[in-house]
Design a protein around this motif. Structure first.
Motif, PDB file in Angstrom:
ATOM      1  N   VAL A 150     -24.930 -37.407 -65.879  1.00 21.85           N
ATOM      2  CA  VAL A 150     -26.043 -38.120 -66.441  1.00 21.85           C
ATOM      3  C   VAL A 150     -25.976 -38.600 -67.889  1.00 21.85           C
ATOM      4  O   VAL A 150     -26.295 -39.716 -68.176  1.00 21.85           O
ATOM      5  N   VAL A 151     -25.741 -37.490 -68.686  1.00 18.63           N
ATOM      6  CA  VAL A 151     -25.417 -37.825 -70.189  1.00 18.63           C
ATOM      7  C   VAL A 151     -24.328 -38.838 -70.134  1.00 18.63           C
ATOM      8  O   VAL A 151     -24.693 -39.757 -71.041  1.00 18.63           O
ATOM      9  N   ALA A 162     -25.677 -42.194 -69.253  1.00 21.01           N
ATOM     10  CA  ALA A 162     -26.651 -42.721 -70.200  1.00 21.01           C
ATOM     11  C   ALA A 162     -25.867 -43.335 -71.571  1.00 21.01           C
ATOM     12  O   ALA A 162     -26.098 -44.348 -72.025  1.00 21.01           O
ATOM     13  N   GLU A 177     -32.252 -32.549 -71.637  1.00 23.47           N
ATOM     14  CA  GLU A 177     -32.517 -32.025 -70.431  1.00 23.47           C
ATOM     15  C   GLU A 177     -31.353 -31.139 -69.860  1.00 23.47           C
ATOM     16  O   GLU A 177     -31.417 -30.107 -69.327  1.00 23.47           O
ATOM     17  N   LYS A 237     -31.687 -37.342 -71.745  1.00 23.55           N
ATOM     18  CA  LYS A 237     -30.627 -36.716 -70.874  1.00 23.55           C
ATOM     19  C   LYS A 237     -30.071 -35.508 -71.473  1.00 23.55           C
ATOM     20  O   LYS A 237     -29.732 -34.530 -71.167  1.00 23.55           O
TER      21      LYS A 237
END
Length: 118
Positions: free
Chosen positions: A2-3, A6, A66, A63
């Protein structure tokens, strides 16, 4: 993952007039002059584009937060032996190996992850 997504979204929005500058900044991430060039171009963009870039940058930052800090992350590693120094983790991951085949040599010094204990 997800990083990475992004980051790709932010980078895609920056492509065009600053694509070459972004590529050069990726190669030399501490380059103050390259950061300045990109900032100057972004400052000249319409307000709506600046807001979209701000939103994407904030999403990337979120992100990253997280995901937490990782001291050492190895994927697809091939090494004979692995030598790690002291791993000091107060939060996050100190060392992560995925799909590792150890057939050569890997050495890492001390790893410190997270906030310093007082």
């Amino acid at each position: 993952e997800v990083v990475k997504d992004a980051y790709k979204a932010l980078k895609a929005k920056l492509t065009g007039s600053v694509a070459e500058d972004v590529a050069e900044l990726e190669q030399a991430p501490d380059s103050k002059s390259r950061m300045g060039v990109i900032a100057e171009i972004v400052d000249g963009l319409p307000t709506a584009d600046q807001e979209e870039l701000r939103r994407l940058a904030q999403a990337l930052t979120s992100k990253l937060e997280e995901a937490g800090p990782i001291g050492f992350d190895a994927r697809g590693l091939k090494a004979l032996n692995v030598e790690l120094g002291k791993i000091d983790v107060t939060e996050g991951t100190g060392a992560s190996f995925r799909d590792a085949t150890i057939t050569g040599t890997l050495k890492a010094g001390d790893i410190k992850v997270g906030k310093t204990q007082r």
